[in-house]
Design a protein around this motif. Structure first.
Motif, mmCIF file in Angstrom:
data_model
loop_
_atom_site.group_PDB
_atom_site.id
_atom_site.type_symbol
_atom_site.label_atom_id
_atom_site.label_comp_id
_atom_site.label_asym_id
_atom_site.label_seq_id
_atom_site.Cartn_x
_atom_site.Cartn_y
_atom_site.Cartn_z
ATOM 1 N N VAL A 338 35.476 53.696 81.579
ATOM 2 C CA VAL A 338 34.871 53.995 80.278
ATOM 3 C C VAL A 338 35.939 54.421 79.283
ATOM 4 N N ALA A 339 36.832 55.313 79.699
ATOM 5 C CA ALA A 339 37.878 55.778 78.780
ATOM 6 C C ALA A 339 38.853 54.654 78.449
ATOM 7 N N GLY A 340 39.184 53.832 79.453
ATOM 8 C CA GLY A 340 40.126 52.746 79.205
ATOM 9 C C GLY A 340 39.590 51.737 78.204
ATOM 10 N N LEU A 341 38.334 51.320 78.391
ATOM 11 C CA LEU A 341 37.763 50.318 77.498
ATOM 12 C C LEU A 341 37.401 50.887 76.134
ATOM 13 N N VAL A 342 36.748 52.055 76.112
ATOM 14 C CA VAL A 342 36.256 52.595 74.843
ATOM 15 C C VAL A 342 37.378 53.246 74.036
#
Length: 616
Positions: A338-342
Motif C-alpha cells: 500500500v505504501a509503495g504504490l500509493v
C-alpha cells in the motif's frame, strides 16, 4: 511526425454524418472492474471453493504420444497474458521509433518520472519488509496499470486532459519497459542454456521475417509460438516472448508512395468496380501501414475487452473475512504494498518532475502544470495487472499471496480516490486553459499567403510542410472547399516545417517564400508538392527557372534573413499553440479536430455558419 488521417477526395457536397463513440479507455476499465467484481463475489460466495477448483482445472493437448497440460490459471497468466505483453511491446517499439519518446527534450521529464516511479516504491516496500523475509517481492509495487490508469483518467474527465494523458502514456511505456526488465532479470527460475540459445536463434529469424515477400503474418505466428516454448523451457517467464516478438516487428510512418498507390487504386476501383481491383485496394491500404500499427489496432479490442477482464477474473478472487483483514492489517507485506504504490509512486513521479524542472532540465508541454502531474502521479499508484501478475511469482506462501492481493486492490482503490481528489481540487485552485484550441495570430492580408477573398466571412488556416505527403493530399480537399463556398471562404497557408521526418522541408519553405517575393508563391507551392521526392537546393533552383523567376534574386531571397525570419515566425506560432503534426487546420479561428477531407472541412464551416445564424 506527420499525423496520418484518412483522406477522402470524393464529392464535397455530401458531408458524412458524424458518429458518436464511447470512450474506449473508460469502457475497458469498466470491463476490468466487472471482472474484479465477479471474482470477489465468487470467491466470497457459498460456492467459494469452486473458484479455486475452476482455475486449477487442467487444460491440455494430446497428439499421439505427446501430451501437455496446464491449469486454467496458468493458461491465463502465462498464455493469454503473453498477448497483453505483446501489445505492450508493440506500444514500446512504436513510441521509441516514431512516437513521443523520439522527442528527447519533451520525453525527458516523463522518462525520469517513470524511473523514479519504479525505484521509490521498491525502496519503500523493502524498508517495510527488511525483517519479514519477503523483501524480494518488491517487484509487486513497481508497475502502473496502464489500462486502469487511462480508464481512471477518463472517468474523472478533467478539462483538457490530452496533455496529461500523453505525459502519463509516455510514463507508462517507460514503466512497462522497467517492469518487463525486472520480470526477466529478477523473477526467473534459473536459466537453461540450450533452450536459451534456441530462443536467441528464433529471435534472429524473427528479425528477418520483415524481408519475406509474403506470409509474414504466418511466419511471425509460428516463430512466436516456438519462441514462447523456448523461453518457457529456458526458465524465463514465457510472457516475455510476446515482448520480444513485438520489439522485432517493424514500425514506420506511412510512406508517401504507398499512400499515393492506394489512392490510385481506389480511383481505379471507383471507375471500374471488380474483385481484382477490390483485392488490390485492400492489399495496398494494408501495406501502407506498418505491421506494428495494423496488429495493434486489430488486437487491442480483444486484449482490452477479453484478455484483461479474464485476467482480473482469474486473479482478483480474494477471500475476505475477519481473519484475512486482521492478517493484512498486521502484515508488513500489505503495508509495504500500500505504501509503495500509493506513496512511493506519487513521491517518485511528482518529486522527480519537480526536481528536474527546478534544475532547468526538461520541460512540460504547454498547459500542463505540476498540479496535474501530482494528480497523475497519485493515479499511477493503480498497480493492478502486473502487480497481481507478480504476486504468485514473487511470493511463495499462499496465505501471504492472499494478503498481497488484498493490499494491491486496496492500494489501487486508494490511489484512484486520492488522484481524483487532487485533480478536482487542483483544477479548482488553478483552472486549466486550453492550449492550441484557438488560432493565436489572426489573419493578416498584408502578410499571409492566402487564396480567396480577404474579406470572406469564412476562413481556413493551414499549418503545413511542403515535404509532408498528407499536406500534398490535403490541397485537393482545400480546392473542393473553395469551389463549394466560392467567395465566402479564404484559405491561408502558414509554414510548419517538421525537420526530423522531413529534412528538406525548411529549404522548401524558403524556396516558396523566395518565389513569393516575385509574386509566384502558390505556383512554387504546387511545384513543390508535385516533386516532394526531389527537394534538394539544385532542384529548387531548377523549379524557380521553370517558373521564369529571376535566378539571382531568387537565390538572394532564398538565403536572406527576411525569409528565414518569416518562416520562423510561423514556426513559433505553431510551437506556442503546441501543434505537433501537419497538416493542422483552424476553421474560423478554432482548431479542426478529426479528418480533413473536403466533406469534413465543409461540415465544420457549415457548423460555424449555423452557429452564426443562431446567434443573430
Amino acid at each position: 511526425m506527420s499525423e496520418l488521417r484518412i483522406i477522402s477526395t470524393g464529392d464535397a457536397a455530401r458531408p458524412v454524418p458524424k458518429k458518436r463513440t464511447r470512450d474506449p479507455d473508460r469502457l475497458a476499465a469498466a470491463f476490468m472492474l466487472i471482472g474484479v467484481a465477479i471474482a470477489m463475489v465468487w470467491a466470497n460466495s457459498p460456492w467459494s471453493a469452486t473458484y479455486e477448483e475452476f482455475w486449477a482445472l487442467p487444460l491440455g493437448l494430446s497428439v499421439g504420444g505427446f501430451d501437455v497440460s496446464f491449469p486454467m490459471h496458468a493458461v491465463v497468466n502465462e498464455g493469454l497474458m503473453t498477448l497483453f505483453f505483446f501489445l505492450v511491446g508493440l506500444e514500446v517499439k512504436r513510441e521509441l521509433t516514431i512516437g513521443e519518446l523520439t522527442d528527447r527534450s519533451r520525453a525527458l521529464l516523463p522518462i525520469a518520472a517513470a524511473i523514479a516511479g519504479l525505484i521509490v516504491p521498491a525502496v519503500v516496500f523493502v524498508l517495510f519488509n527488511l525483517g519479514s523475509g519477503e523483501a524480494d517481492a518488491w517487484g509487486v509495487v513497481i508497475s502502473t496499470d496502464t489500462a486502469f490508469l487511462l480508464g481512471a483518467l477518463a472517468i474523472i474527465a478533467p478539462k483538457y486532459p490530452s496533455r496529461l494523458r500523453i505525459f502519463l502514456l509516455t510514463l507508462a511505456v517507460v514503466d512497462d519497459i522497467g517492469a518487463l526488465l525486472v520480470i526477466g532479470l529478477f523473477y526467473n527460475n534459473g536459466l537453461a542454456v540450450v533452450p536459451l540459445l534456441v530462443a536467441i536463434v528464433l529471435m534472429a529469424l524473427l528479425a528477418l521475417v520483415r524481408f519475406l515477400p509474403a506470409g509474414r503474418g504466418l511466419a511471425y505466428t509460428l516463430l512466436g509460438a516456438a519462441l514462447w516454448i523456448a523461453v518457457l523451457l529456458a526458465g524465463i517467464h514465457p510472457t516475455l516472448a510476446g515482448v520480444a516478438v513485438a520489439l522485432l516487428i517493424p514500425v514506420f510512418p506511412p510512406r508517401r508512395t504507398d499512400v499515393e498507390r492506394a489512392a490510385e487504386l481506389t480511383r481505379a476501383f471507383r471507375e471500374s468496380p471488380n474483385p481484382a481491383y477490390a483485392a488490390a485496394v485492400t492489399r495496398s491500404l494494408r501495406d501502407s501501414l506498418s505491421i506494428n500499427e495494423r496488429v495493434d489496432a486489430a488486437w487491442r479490442p480483444y486484449i482490452a475487452f477479453g484478455v484483461l477482464p479474464i485476467f482480473a477474473l482469474a486473479n482478483a478472487g480474494v477471500h475476505l473475512d475477519a481473519e484475512t483483514i486482521r492478517d493484512a492489517v498486521a502484515s508488513p507485506v500489505a503495508w509495504g504494498i500500500v505504501a509503495g504504490l500509493v506513496v512511493g509512486k506519487f513521491v517518485g513521479i511528482t518529486g522527480a518532475t519537480a526536481l528536474l524542472r527546478a534544475m532547468g532540465r526538461g520541460q512540460l508541454a504547454p498547459g500542463l502544470g505540476l498540479n496535474r502531474i501530482a494528480g497523475g502521479g497519485a493515479l499511477s499508484g493503480i498497480g493492478f495487472t502486473i502487480a497481481l501478475f507478480l504476486v504468485p511469482i514473487a511470493i511463495d506462501d499462499p496465505g501471504t499471496q492472499n494478503i498481497a492481493r488484498v493490499a494491491v486492490l486496496t492500494a489501487s482503490l486508494l490511489a484512484f480516490l486520492i488522484g481524483w481528489a487532487m485533480l478536482v481540487i487542483g483544477d479548482r485552485v488553478r483552472p486549466p486553459r486550453p492550449v492550441g484550441a484557438k488560432l493565436m495570430r489572426p489573419f493578416d492580408p498584408d502578410r499571409d499567403h492566402y487564396r480567396g477573398d480577404p474579406a470572406a466571412p469564412f476562413e481556413i488556416v493551414e499549418y503545413g510542410d511542403f515535404e509532408c505527403p498528407f499536406c500534398s493530399r490535403a490541397t485537393g480537399s482545400v480546392d473542393n472547399v473553395l469551389e463549394y463556398f466560392g467567395a465566402d471562404v479564404r484559405w491561408v497557408w502558414r509554414h510548419f516545417p517538421l525537420d526530423a521526418p522531413h529534412p528538406h522541408a525548411q529549404e522548401a519553405a524558403q524556396a516558396a517564400e523566395a518565389a513569393g517575393m516575385q509574386g509566384r508563391f502558390f505556383e512554387m507551392a504546387v511545384t513543390l508538392f508535385a516533386n516532394q521526392q526531389r527537394l534538394e537546393t539544385s532542384d529548387l533552383c531548377m523549379y524557380a527557372a521553370q517558373l521564369g523567376l529571376d535566378a539571382e534574386r531568387f537565390m538572394e531571397d532564398f538565403q536572406s534573413t527576411r525569409v528565414a525570419r518569416r518562416i520562423q515566425d510561423d514556426r513559433f506560432d505553431a510551437e506556442l499553440m503546441d501543434l505537433s503534426g501537419t497538416p493542422t487546420f483552424f476553421v474560423n479561428g478554432t482548431r479542426h479536430v478529426g479528418p480533413y477531407d473536403s466533406a469534413s472541412l465543409i461540415r465544420s464551416l457549415e457548423a460555424t455558419r449555423s452557429r452564426g445564424a443562431a446567434g443573430r
